[in-house]
Scaffold this motif. Structure first.
Motif, mmCIF file in Angstrom:
data_model
loop_
_atom_site.group_PDB
_atom_site.id
_atom_site.type_symbol
_atom_site.label_atom_id
_atom_site.label_comp_id
_atom_site.label_asym_id
_atom_site.label_seq_id
_atom_site.Cartn_x
_atom_site.Cartn_y
_atom_site.Cartn_z
ATOM 1 N N MET A 1 0.853 -1.255 -0.069
ATOM 2 C CA MET A 1 -0.112 0.069 -0.103
ATOM 3 C C MET A 1 0.839 1.174 -0.010
ATOM 4 S SD MET A 1 -3.199 -1.040 2.373
ATOM 5 C CE MET A 1 -2.236 -1.606 3.712
ATOM 6 N N ALA A 2 2.335 0.983 0.079
ATOM 7 C CA ALA A 2 3.181 2.231 0.008
ATOM 8 C C ALA A 2 4.362 1.777 -0.696
ATOM 9 C CB ALA A 2 3.341 2.891 1.245
ATOM 10 N N TRP A 3 5.076 2.963 -1.066
ATOM 11 C CA TRP A 3 6.481 2.605 -1.460
ATOM 12 C C TRP A 3 7.438 3.200 -0.475
ATOM 13 C CZ3 TRP A 3 3.142 4.874 -5.644
ATOM 14 C CH2 TRP A 3 2.974 3.595 -6.719
ATOM 15 N N VAL A 4 8.528 2.469 -0.050
ATOM 16 C CA VAL A 4 9.352 2.904 0.894
ATOM 17 C C VAL A 4 10.607 3.298 0.377
ATOM 18 C CG1 VAL A 4 10.258 2.302 3.324
ATOM 19 C CG2 VAL A 4 7.865 1.686 2.651
ATOM 20 N N PHE A 5 11.187 4.215 0.729
ATOM 21 C CA PHE A 5 12.460 4.779 0.194
ATOM 22 C C PHE A 5 13.342 4.771 1.256
ATOM 23 C CE2 PHE A 5 9.372 6.286 -2.727
ATOM 24 C CZ PHE A 5 9.708 5.585 -4.051
ATOM 25 N N LEU A 6 14.570 4.284 1.039
ATOM 26 C CA LEU A 6 15.632 4.259 2.457
ATOM 27 C C LEU A 6 16.791 5.044 1.902
ATOM 28 C CD1 LEU A 6 15.408 0.505 3.634
ATOM 29 C CD2 LEU A 6 14.047 2.283 4.412
ATOM 30 N N THR A 7 17.136 5.903 2.787
ATOM 31 C CA THR A 7 18.448 6.575 2.672
ATOM 32 C C THR A 7 19.257 6.167 3.858
ATOM 33 O OG1 THR A 7 18.158 8.839 3.826
ATOM 34 C CG2 THR A 7 17.362 8.760 1.633
ATOM 35 N N GLU A 8 20.634 6.749 4.085
ATOM 36 C CA GLU A 8 21.444 6.453 5.090
ATOM 37 C C GLU A 8 20.693 6.667 6.622
ATOM 38 O OE1 GLU A 8 25.630 7.165 6.892
ATOM 39 O OE2 GLU A 8 25.141 7.928 5.120
ATOM 40 N N ASP A 9 20.008 7.767 6.539
ATOM 41 C CA ASP A 9 19.498 8.061 7.735
ATOM 42 C C ASP A 9 17.999 8.570 7.881
ATOM 43 O OD1 ASP A 9 19.641 10.291 6.609
ATOM 44 O OD2 ASP A 9 20.590 11.512 8.480
ATOM 45 N N PRO A 17 -1.539 5.403 -4.972
ATOM 46 C CA PRO A 17 -3.044 5.897 -5.375
ATOM 47 C C PRO A 17 -3.868 4.636 -5.678
ATOM 48 C CG PRO A 17 -1.500 6.190 -7.102
ATOM 49 C CD PRO A 17 -0.531 5.612 -5.992
ATOM 50 N N VAL A 18 -4.156 3.890 -4.517
ATOM 51 C CA VAL A 18 -4.981 2.632 -4.671
ATOM 52 C C VAL A 18 -6.419 2.768 -3.810
ATOM 53 C CG1 VAL A 18 -3.243 1.176 -5.348
ATOM 54 C CG2 VAL A 18 -3.960 1.568 -2.913
ATOM 55 N N VAL A 19 -7.206 1.984 -4.222
ATOM 56 C CA VAL A 19 -8.556 2.036 -3.497
ATOM 57 C C VAL A 19 -8.785 0.444 -3.068
ATOM 58 C CG1 VAL A 19 -11.008 2.250 -3.791
ATOM 59 C CG2 VAL A 19 -9.488 3.799 -5.121
ATOM 60 N N TYR A 20 -9.023 0.233 -1.694
ATOM 61 C CA TYR A 20 -9.222 -1.011 -1.167
ATOM 62 C C TYR A 20 -10.444 -0.752 -0.376
ATOM 63 C CZ TYR A 20 -4.470 -2.828 -1.944
ATOM 64 O OH TYR A 20 -3.410 -3.172 -2.441
ATOM 65 N N PRO A 21 -11.309 -1.898 -0.128
ATOM 66 C CA PRO A 21 -12.415 -1.783 0.637
ATOM 67 C C PRO A 21 -12.150 -1.186 1.986
ATOM 68 C CG PRO A 21 -12.066 -3.964 -0.028
ATOM 69 C CD PRO A 21 -10.879 -3.147 -0.263
ATOM 70 N N HIS A 22 -11.067 -1.218 2.649
ATOM 71 C CA HIS A 22 -10.657 -0.421 3.916
ATOM 72 C C HIS A 22 -10.398 0.761 3.635
ATOM 73 C CE1 HIS A 22 -7.289 -3.013 2.968
ATOM 74 N NE2 HIS A 22 -6.653 -2.112 3.497
ATOM 75 N N ARG A 23 -9.893 1.322 2.404
ATOM 76 C CA ARG A 23 -8.951 2.458 2.391
ATOM 77 C C ARG A 23 -8.987 3.226 0.973
ATOM 78 N NH1 ARG A 23 -2.295 2.643 3.624
ATOM 79 N NH2 ARG A 23 -1.766 3.434 1.862
ATOM 80 N N ASP A 24 -8.999 4.412 0.764
ATOM 81 C CA ASP A 24 -9.347 5.038 -0.511
ATOM 82 C C ASP A 24 -8.260 6.106 -0.324
ATOM 83 O OD1 ASP A 24 -9.754 6.373 -2.978
ATOM 84 O OD2 ASP A 24 -11.960 6.576 -2.282
ATOM 85 N N CYS A 25 -7.225 5.777 -1.425
ATOM 86 C CA CYS A 25 -5.730 6.723 -1.472
ATOM 87 C C CYS A 25 -5.763 7.339 -3.053
ATOM 88 C CB CYS A 25 -4.773 5.994 -1.043
ATOM 89 S SG CYS A 25 -4.490 5.615 0.474
ATOM 90 N N LEU A 27 -7.046 10.062 -4.500
ATOM 91 C CA LEU A 27 -6.851 11.473 -4.555
ATOM 92 C C LEU A 27 -5.803 11.709 -3.532
ATOM 93 C CD1 LEU A 27 -10.620 12.561 -4.370
ATOM 94 C CD2 LEU A 27 -9.162 12.299 -6.486
ATOM 95 N N LEU A 28 -5.287 12.758 -4.237
ATOM 96 C CA LEU A 28 -3.938 13.346 -3.588
ATOM 97 C C LEU A 28 -4.351 13.651 -2.103
ATOM 98 C CD1 LEU A 28 -0.947 14.374 -2.826
ATOM 99 C CD2 LEU A 28 -1.739 16.385 -4.424
ATOM 100 N N ARG A 29 -5.430 14.723 -2.050
ATOM 101 C CA ARG A 29 -6.138 15.040 -0.763
ATOM 102 C C ARG A 29 -6.117 13.970 0.247
ATOM 103 N NH1 ARG A 29 -10.920 16.055 -3.828
ATOM 104 N NH2 ARG A 29 -12.567 14.602 -3.046
ATOM 105 N N ASP A 30 -6.763 12.728 -0.182
ATOM 106 C CA ASP A 30 -6.839 11.732 0.635
ATOM 107 C C ASP A 30 -5.512 10.986 1.312
ATOM 108 O OD1 ASP A 30 -9.515 11.865 0.647
ATOM 109 O OD2 ASP A 30 -9.441 10.574 -1.279
ATOM 110 N N PHE A 206 -5.184 3.954 8.927
ATOM 111 C CA PHE A 206 -6.177 4.261 7.941
ATOM 112 C C PHE A 206 -7.546 3.399 8.409
ATOM 113 C CE2 PHE A 206 -3.768 0.004 6.869
ATOM 114 C CZ PHE A 206 -5.180 -0.910 6.900
ATOM 115 N N SER A 207 -7.420 2.972 9.558
ATOM 116 C CA SER A 207 -8.750 2.341 10.201
ATOM 117 C C SER A 207 -8.852 2.533 11.583
ATOM 118 C CB SER A 207 -9.017 0.955 9.628
ATOM 119 O OG SER A 207 -9.962 0.266 10.285
ATOM 120 N N ARG A 208 -9.624 3.513 11.926
ATOM 121 C CA ARG A 208 -9.846 3.488 13.523
ATOM 122 C C ARG A 208 -10.564 2.198 14.108
ATOM 123 N NH1 ARG A 208 -13.775 5.546 17.465
ATOM 124 N NH2 ARG A 208 -12.672 6.379 19.194
#
Length: 304
Positions: A1-9, A17-25, A27-30, A206-208
């Motif tokens: 559900m996310a890309w993770v980018f690692l630097t040294e520190d 930007p995906v839509v799942y039953p439990h989460r709508d991402c 739109l940028l604002r979401d 994403f889910s209280r």
């Protein structure tokens, strides 16, 4: 559900930007709302790790950049990078976890739970939540396409369902007594760092609803995952010390139910990967589901 980018520190997390039953991402604002919610919630257990949210922009040459100028195209959660050897799952595998370190994590979690206000949840709705999860687990775990429905799986699922029907107070009393709080929601060894002081990351922002838990449900989940890694003693110590600090010791049967229910859920989520259009590491998921089912069966035996 996310890309993770690692630097040294630093760690930068970019939500897809995906839509799942439990989460709508989509739109940028979401995505921005979820980024800010992730930082806010995770600062409860890792205040020094979550640094904030930054904009990802297009610079004058059309390149992506983290800056104060240019068109905003997305946003990123920024974290300090944690030392991998100190992540609990890695430390367990390397045999480098001491009772003293576990005690410090237990103390931090007990302080966290003690400081949370009880959430009003009716006993019936709390029990119904588990009934719904058990129904979804059954649908997946006995599906012939996965070949996991051994002679023991269906009776185990029946036993868990029967307990909820015959003894609703086992779980319902936890809600009636005010033990449901807005916790972490995904308390696993890979989210626990044995720093000084310890840090716990990656709560379910994403889910209280999924964060509304009995602390001992979460602790049972952590114990389950540690047991799968060969360190059952960690969960036992964590639960014992938190129970003492919180002056609240659930019955062994309740802990066994929580453990079995979590194990069945993890088995189901493992198999769900095989339903994706192009599953990653397809050879991994059925054996992993079997591991969880074996742990669920072991816990279920303690229900009597």
């Amino acid at each position: 559900m996310a890309w993770v980018f690692l630097t040294e520190d630093r760690v930068y997390k970019l939500k897809k930007p995906v839509v799942y039953p439990h989460r709508d991402c989509y739109l940028l604002r979401d995505r921005e709302v979820l980024c800010r919610e992730e930082v806010h919630l995770n600062r409860r257990l890792a205040p020094e790790i979550y640094l904030g949210v930054v904009a990802l922009r297009l610079d004058g040459q059309g390149r992506l950049a983290i800056s104060d100028e240019g068109e905003v195209v997305d946003c990123l959660v920024v974290m300090k990078r944690l030392p991998e050897p100190l992540m609990l799952d890695v430390a367990v595998s390397a045999g480098r976890v001491s009772k003293a370190r576990v005690s410090r994590v237990a103390g931090m979690l007990a302080d966290f739970y003690r400081g949370l206000e009880p959430v009003e949840v009716t006993a019936a709705s709390y029990v119904d939540r588990f009934k719904g999860e058990l129904d979804r687990n059954r649908e997946m775990l006995v599906d012939p396409q996965f070949g996991l429905a051994s002679g023991a799986v269906s009776p185990m699922l029946d036993r868990l369902a029967r307990l909820l029907e015959e003894e609703p107070g086992l779980l319902g009393d936890r809600a009636d007594q005010g033990h449901i709080v807005e916790g972490h929601g995904d308390l696993r060894p890979e989210h626990v760092c044995l720093l000084e002081p310890p840090a716990v990351i990656d709560c379910l922002e994403f889910s209280r609803r999924l964060r509304l838990v009995d602390p001992f449900d979460e602790l049972s989940f952590l114990g389950l995952e540690c047991e799968r890694l060969g360190a059952a003693w960690i969960g036992e110590q964590m639960i014992n010390e938190c129970a003492q600090a919180l002056e609240n010791r659930p019955s062994g049967r309740l802990l066994a139910f929580y453990t079995a229910a979590r194990a069945c859920l993890r088995a189901r989520l493992s198999l769900a990967h095989l339903l994706e259009p192009a599953p990653r590491k397809p050879e991994k998921w059925q054996p992993q589901a079997r591991e969880y089912l074996a742990l669920a069966l072991r816990a279920c035996r303690e229900l009597g």
